[in-house]
Write a protein that holds these residues in place. Structure first.
Motif, PDB file in Angstrom:
ATOM      1  N   TYR A  49       0.706  -1.323   0.105  1.00  0.00           N
ATOM      2  CA  TYR A  49       0.014   0.071   0.072  1.00  0.00           C
ATOM      3  C   TYR A  49       0.941   1.310  -0.197  1.00  0.00           C
ATOM      4  O   TYR A  49       1.931   1.306   0.626  1.00  0.00           O
ATOM      5  N   ALA A  50       0.751   2.153  -0.891  1.00  0.00           N
ATOM      6  CA  ALA A  50       1.401   3.327  -0.975  1.00  0.00           C
ATOM      7  C   ALA A  50       1.032   4.297  -0.044  1.00  0.00           C
ATOM      8  O   ALA A  50      -0.196   4.508   0.187  1.00  0.00           O
ATOM      9  N   ASN A  51       2.068   5.167   0.391  1.00  0.00           N
ATOM     10  CA  ASN A  51       1.959   6.255   1.601  1.00  0.00           C
ATOM     11  C   ASN A  51       2.515   7.282   0.754  1.00  0.00           C
ATOM     12  O   ASN A  51       3.602   7.302   0.270  1.00  0.00           O
ATOM     13  N   PHE A  52       1.974   8.544   0.836  1.00  0.00           N
ATOM     14  CA  PHE A  52       2.449   9.603   0.309  1.00  0.00           C
ATOM     15  C   PHE A  52       3.040  10.670   1.206  1.00  0.00           C
ATOM     16  O   PHE A  52       2.135  11.057   2.093  1.00  0.00           O
ATOM     17  N   ILE A  53       4.258  11.079   1.180  1.00  0.00           N
ATOM     18  CA  ILE A  53       5.172  11.696   2.267  1.00  0.00           C
ATOM     19  C   ILE A  53       5.347  13.189   1.457  1.00  0.00           C
ATOM     20  O   ILE A  53       5.859  13.131   0.670  1.00  0.00           O
ATOM     21  N   ASP A  54       4.871  14.205   2.311  1.00  0.00           N
ATOM     22  CA  ASP A  54       5.239  15.606   1.782  1.00  0.00           C
ATOM     23  C   ASP A  54       6.641  15.966   2.588  1.00  0.00           C
ATOM     24  O   ASP A  54       6.827  15.571   3.431  1.00  0.00           O
ATOM     25  N   CYS A  55       7.539  16.419   1.586  1.00  0.00           N
ATOM     26  CA  CYS A  55       8.959  16.578   2.107  1.00  0.00           C
ATOM     27  C   CYS A  55       9.366  17.882   1.622  1.00  0.00           C
ATOM     28  O   CYS A  55       8.790  18.649   0.726  1.00  0.00           O
ATOM     29  N   THR A  56       9.952  18.931   2.559  1.00  0.00           N
ATOM     30  CA  THR A  56      10.498  20.046   2.221  1.00  0.00           C
ATOM     31  C   THR A  56      12.007  20.212   2.614  1.00  0.00           C
ATOM     32  O   THR A  56      12.574  19.805   3.486  1.00  0.00           O
ATOM     33  N   MET A  57      12.660  20.918   1.851  1.00  0.00           N
ATOM     34  CA  MET A  57      14.126  21.438   1.965  1.00  0.00           C
ATOM     35  C   MET A  57      14.387  22.892   1.824  1.00  0.00           C
ATOM     36  O   MET A  57      13.620  23.555   1.256  1.00  0.00           O
ATOM     37  N   PHE A  58      15.371  23.383   2.629  1.00  0.00           N
ATOM     38  CA  PHE A  58      15.414  24.847   2.721  1.00  0.00           C
ATOM     39  C   PHE A  58      16.899  25.277   2.364  1.00  0.00           C
ATOM     40  O   PHE A  58      17.802  24.429   2.499  1.00  0.00           O
ATOM     41  N   GLY A  59      16.931  26.533   1.967  1.00  0.00           N
ATOM     42  CA  GLY A  59      18.258  26.878   1.618  1.00  0.00           C
ATOM     43  C   GLY A  59      19.116  26.749   0.226  1.00  0.00           C
ATOM     44  O   GLY A  59      18.185  26.041  -0.429  1.00  0.00           O
ATOM     45  N   ALA A  60      20.129  27.223   0.062  1.00  0.00           N
ATOM     46  CA  ALA A  60      20.776  27.016  -1.295  1.00  0.00           C
ATOM     47  C   ALA A  60      20.873  25.733  -1.594  1.00  0.00           C
ATOM     48  O   ALA A  60      20.907  25.145  -2.869  1.00  0.00           O
ATOM     49  N   ARG A  61      21.228  24.539  -0.857  1.00  0.00           N
ATOM     50  CA  ARG A  61      21.168  23.288  -0.989  1.00  0.00           C
ATOM     51  C   ARG A  61      19.729  22.793  -1.805  1.00  0.00           C
ATOM     52  O   ARG A  61      20.063  22.078  -2.656  1.00  0.00           O
ATOM     53  N   ALA A  62      18.874  23.312  -1.287  1.00  0.00           N
ATOM     54  CA  ALA A  62      17.523  22.955  -1.945  1.00  0.00           C
ATOM     55  C   ALA A  62      17.414  23.220  -3.187  1.00  0.00           C
ATOM     56  O   ALA A  62      16.950  22.556  -4.046  1.00  0.00           O
ATOM     57  N   GLN A  63      18.002  24.671  -3.582  1.00  0.00           N
ATOM     58  CA  GLN A  63      18.086  25.197  -4.941  1.00  0.00           C
ATOM     59  C   GLN A  63      18.940  24.163  -5.909  1.00  0.00           C
ATOM     60  O   GLN A  63      18.463  24.107  -7.115  1.00  0.00           O
ATOM     61  N   SER A  64      20.059  23.741  -5.234  1.00  0.00           N
ATOM     62  CA  SER A  64      20.827  23.013  -6.070  1.00  0.00           C
ATOM     63  C   SER A  64      20.226  21.474  -6.286  1.00  0.00           C
ATOM     64  O   SER A  64      20.506  21.085  -7.427  1.00  0.00           O
ATOM     65  N   VAL A  65      19.765  20.856  -5.294  1.00  0.00           N
ATOM     66  CA  VAL A  65      19.197  19.750  -5.450  1.00  0.00           C
ATOM     67  C   VAL A  65      17.859  19.690  -6.562  1.00  0.00           C
ATOM     68  O   VAL A  65      17.769  18.804  -6.967  1.00  0.00           O
ATOM     69  N   SER A  66      17.164  20.685  -6.433  1.00  0.00           N
ATOM     70  CA  SER A  66      16.028  20.838  -7.569  1.00  0.00           C
ATOM     71  C   SER A  66      16.475  20.612  -8.755  1.00  0.00           C
ATOM     72  O   SER A  66      15.527  20.174  -9.837  1.00  0.00           O
ATOM     73  N   ASN A  67      17.603  20.859  -9.155  1.00  0.00           N
ATOM     74  CA  ASN A  67      17.950  20.575 -10.637  1.00  0.00           C
ATOM     75  C   ASN A  67      18.523  18.880 -10.861  1.00  0.00           C
ATOM     76  O   ASN A  67      18.560  18.402 -12.036  1.00  0.00           O
ATOM     77  N   PHE A  68      18.321  18.091  -9.920  1.00  0.00           N
ATOM     78  CA  PHE A  68      18.648  16.828 -10.147  1.00  0.00           C
ATOM     79  C   PHE A  68      17.322  15.894  -9.744  1.00  0.00           C
ATOM     80  O   PHE A  68      17.579  14.745 -10.077  1.00  0.00           O
ATOM     81  N   LEU A  69      16.374  16.493  -9.425  1.00  0.00           N
ATOM     82  CA  LEU A  69      15.270  15.526  -9.220  1.00  0.00           C
ATOM     83  C   LEU A  69      14.075  15.764 -10.240  1.00  0.00           C
ATOM     84  O   LEU A  69      13.604  16.851 -10.510  1.00  0.00           O
ATOM     85  N   THR A  70      13.345  14.724 -10.627  1.00  0.00           N
ATOM     86  CA  THR A  70      12.105  14.921 -11.407  1.00  0.00           C
ATOM     87  C   THR A  70      10.945  14.006 -10.781  1.00  0.00           C
ATOM     88  O   THR A  70      11.427  12.897 -10.211  1.00  0.00           O
ATOM     89  N   LYS A  71      10.065  13.807 -11.090  1.00  0.00           N
ATOM     90  CA  LYS A  71       9.052  12.830 -10.697  1.00  0.00           C
ATOM     91  C   LYS A  71       9.640  11.531 -11.097  1.00  0.00           C
ATOM     92  O   LYS A  71      10.176  11.225 -12.185  1.00  0.00           O
ATOM     93  N   GLY A  72       9.370  10.444 -10.213  1.00  0.00           N
ATOM     94  CA  GLY A  72       9.904   8.991 -10.502  1.00  0.00           C
ATOM     95  C   GLY A  72      11.327   8.883  -9.913  1.00  0.00           C
ATOM     96  O   GLY A  72      11.841   7.675  -9.936  1.00  0.00           O
ATOM     97  N   SER A  73      12.059   9.932  -9.711  1.00  0.00           N
ATOM     98  CA  SER A  73      13.426   9.659  -9.039  1.00  0.00           C
ATOM     99  C   SER A  73      13.463   9.045  -7.687  1.00  0.00           C
ATOM    100  O   SER A  73      12.391   9.351  -7.024  1.00  0.00           O
ATOM    101  N   LYS A  74      14.246   7.927  -7.450  1.00  0.00           N
ATOM    102  CA  LYS A  74      14.344   7.246  -6.203  1.00  0.00           C
ATOM    103  C   LYS A  74      15.483   7.758  -5.446  1.00  0.00           C
ATOM    104  O   LYS A  74      16.652   8.413  -5.880  1.00  0.00           O
TER     105      LYS A  74
END
Length: 150
Positions: A49-74
């Motif tokens: 059974y799937a559980n859907f978890i909301d996640c939040t990151m802050f700061g410059a690290r969040a901005q750089s990480v956003s370039n590497f993540l897309t829907k389906g990324s593990k």
């Protein structure tokens, strides 16, 4: 004593959303699907059974990480739970989300196994062998902007 620590691995349920506050502070929001395994009482078979978890990151690290993540990324995430409550249209609402302290990319953009770096909020004091992947910048996430509602 209480401990607020969460470890999850799963796949992104949607493309991450990067927002910038009025003061220029980056906030990255994304969802992760994780499975829970239960025995079906009628058939006796184990089911996911799937559980859907909301996640939040802050700061410059969040901005750089956003370039590497897309829907389906593990991803593998270490963080802490944060509960929030608000009122909309006269009804009280609440949710629990994971505030990301560390994230490890477990697949690349094309879905294949990844050699992507582990992104941490604090420096690692041990040596890492066998990985030639560059490390993402490390940012102290304990400093928050006053524009972020808590």
């Amino acid at each position: 004593m209480s401990i607020n620590k969460v470890l999850i691995t799963g796949n992104l349920t949607r493309d991450p959303e990067l927002r910038i506050t009025a003061s220029g502070f980056p906030i990255l929001s994304f969802g992760v699907a994780v499975n829970d395994r239960r025995k079906n009482q009628q058939t006796g078979a184990w089911e996911d059974y799937a559980n859907f978890i909301d996640c939040t990151m802050f700061g410059a690290r969040a901005q750089s990480v956003s370039n590497f993540l897309t829907k389906g990324s593990k991803v593998a995430i270490e963080g802490k739970l944060r509960w929030s409550q608000w009122e909309r249209d006269g009804q009280k609402r609440n949710k629990i989300e994971v505030i990301v302290d560390e994230i490890e990319f477990m697949s690349s953009r094309d879905g294949s196994a990844s050699q992507a770096p582990r992104v941490q909020s604090a420096p690692s004091y041990g040596q890492s062998y066998g990985s030639s992947a560059p490390q993402a910048p490390m940012v102290d996430t304990s400093v928050y902007d006053e524009d972020i509602p808590f």
